[in-house]
Motif scaffolding. Structure first.
Motif, mmCIF file in Angstrom:
data_model
loop_
_atom_site.group_PDB
_atom_site.id
_atom_site.type_symbol
_atom_site.label_atom_id
_atom_site.label_comp_id
_atom_site.label_asym_id
_atom_site.label_seq_id
_atom_site.Cartn_x
_atom_site.Cartn_y
_atom_site.Cartn_z
ATOM 1 N N PHE A 75 0.962 -1.291 0.000
ATOM 2 C CA PHE A 75 -0.081 -0.049 -0.080
ATOM 3 C C PHE A 75 0.852 1.258 -0.015
ATOM 4 C CE2 PHE A 75 0.858 -0.530 4.387
ATOM 5 C CZ PHE A 75 0.500 0.478 5.143
ATOM 6 N N ASN A 83 -4.811 3.859 -2.204
ATOM 7 C CA ASN A 83 -4.224 3.030 -1.564
ATOM 8 C C ASN A 83 -3.502 3.571 -0.172
ATOM 9 O OD1 ASN A 83 -4.824 0.845 -3.123
ATOM 10 N ND2 ASN A 83 -3.204 1.467 -4.588
ATOM 11 N N THR A 85 -4.282 3.188 2.831
ATOM 12 C CA THR A 85 -4.426 2.481 4.298
ATOM 13 C C THR A 85 -4.378 0.845 3.832
ATOM 14 O OG1 THR A 85 -6.875 2.207 4.250
ATOM 15 C CG2 THR A 85 -5.815 3.985 5.618
ATOM 16 N N TRP A 86 -3.737 -0.062 4.602
ATOM 17 C CA TRP A 86 -3.466 -1.384 4.392
ATOM 18 C C TRP A 86 -5.144 -2.030 4.896
ATOM 19 C CZ3 TRP A 86 -2.081 -5.522 8.072
ATOM 20 C CH2 TRP A 86 -1.818 -6.875 7.410
ATOM 21 N N ASN A 87 -5.700 -2.418 4.014
ATOM 22 C CA ASN A 87 -7.272 -2.708 4.362
ATOM 23 C C ASN A 87 -7.544 -4.155 3.740
ATOM 24 O OD1 ASN A 87 -9.935 -2.817 4.621
ATOM 25 N ND2 ASN A 87 -10.368 -1.757 2.590
ATOM 26 N N GLN A 89 -9.926 -7.284 3.404
ATOM 27 C CA GLN A 89 -11.423 -7.462 3.371
ATOM 28 C C GLN A 89 -11.712 -9.049 3.195
ATOM 29 O OE1 GLN A 89 -12.000 -5.572 -0.454
ATOM 30 N NE2 GLN A 89 -11.945 -3.621 0.311
ATOM 31 N N LEU A 118 -11.856 -6.750 11.013
ATOM 32 C CA LEU A 118 -11.207 -6.315 9.673
ATOM 33 C C LEU A 118 -11.367 -4.740 9.706
ATOM 34 C CD1 LEU A 118 -11.932 -9.543 7.474
ATOM 35 C CD2 LEU A 118 -9.940 -8.922 8.790
ATOM 36 N N SER A 119 -12.330 -4.134 10.398
ATOM 37 C CA SER A 119 -12.604 -2.840 9.960
ATOM 38 C C SER A 119 -11.686 -1.868 10.132
ATOM 39 C CB SER A 119 -13.964 -2.368 10.852
ATOM 40 O OG SER A 119 -13.906 -2.685 12.235
ATOM 41 N N GLU A 120 -10.723 -2.134 11.227
ATOM 42 C CA GLU A 120 -9.487 -1.004 11.252
ATOM 43 C C GLU A 120 -8.420 -1.336 10.425
ATOM 44 O OE1 GLU A 120 -6.708 0.250 14.908
ATOM 45 O OE2 GLU A 120 -8.430 -1.004 15.419
ATOM 46 N N LYS A 121 -8.342 0.006 9.781
ATOM 47 C CA LYS A 121 -7.272 -0.037 8.828
ATOM 48 C C LYS A 121 -5.835 0.370 9.246
ATOM 49 C CE LYS A 121 -10.875 0.453 5.634
ATOM 50 N NZ LYS A 121 -11.957 1.521 5.042
ATOM 51 N N TRP A 122 -4.816 0.009 8.579
ATOM 52 C CA TRP A 122 -3.463 0.540 9.058
ATOM 53 C C TRP A 122 -2.922 1.425 8.177
ATOM 54 C CZ3 TRP A 122 1.672 -1.886 8.066
ATOM 55 C CH2 TRP A 122 2.561 -1.090 8.801
ATOM 56 N N ASN A 123 -2.590 2.753 8.625
ATOM 57 C CA ASN A 123 -2.085 3.876 7.988
ATOM 58 C C ASN A 123 -0.826 3.978 7.629
ATOM 59 O OD1 ASN A 123 -1.390 4.618 10.215
ATOM 60 N ND2 ASN A 123 -2.823 6.571 10.183
#
Length: 159
Positions: A75, A83, A85-87, A89, A118-123
């Motif tokens: 990402f 892209n 965040t690391w998301n 799914q 899975l709702s929290e995304k890494w930035n």
């Protein structure tokens, strides 16, 4: 005088319905393959004594489906709006992924990101600071009703 029935030698045979068997009286556990759709298996248990008399019990069981996830391997948190965040799914059965534990580590093993679900995304930050372009290691532990499944791999930050 004969040998009392409770003292006669017996053999045990389990068939788990997936090609696997056991001759243990009480097998400790049997793991079925992780599936993305419910799977039914006919489990049978046969006891046979030394005279050849046997009794068989059968039961149909259902192994419930698990979730399928899509884990990006790169990402680009560079502020361009794409892209960022690391998301991760869920591709199927998202309700089965609600308790997933997601962790990201640097090359030294320092925990950089930890989330449940899975709702929290890494930035791509740690303690509010942007991390450098690099490859990071992740683990994803899916806590399923009867087993746990762990995925691991690498994710790369590009800027």
């Amino acid at each position: 005088t004969g040998i009392p029935t409770s003292e006669r030698p017996v053999t045990h045979f389990w068939s788990f319905g997936d090609g696997q068997t056991s001759t243990d009286e009480q097998p400790l556990q049997h793991l079925y393959p992780v599936t993305f759709a419910d799977a039914k298996y006919k489990v049978s248990y046969t006891v046979t004594n030394d005279l050849g008399c046997s009794n068989t019990m059968e039961k149909m069981i259902t192994v419930v489906k698990t979730c399928r996830i899509d884990v990006p391997n790169v990402f680009t948190p560079n502020g361009d709006g794409a892209n960022e965040t690391w998301n991760i799914q869920a591709l199927s059965n998202a309700d089965k992924c609600e308790d997933a534990v997601i962790r990201v580590y640097d090359k030294r093993g320092l925990l950089l990101f930890n989330a449940i679900g899975l709702s929290e995304k890494w930035n791509g930050t740690f303690n509010g600071e942007a991390l450098p372009v690099d490859t990071y290691y992740y683990t994803i532990d899916l806590k399923l009703p009867y087993t746990n499944v762990t995925y691991n791999g690498v994710v790369t930050i590009l800027r």
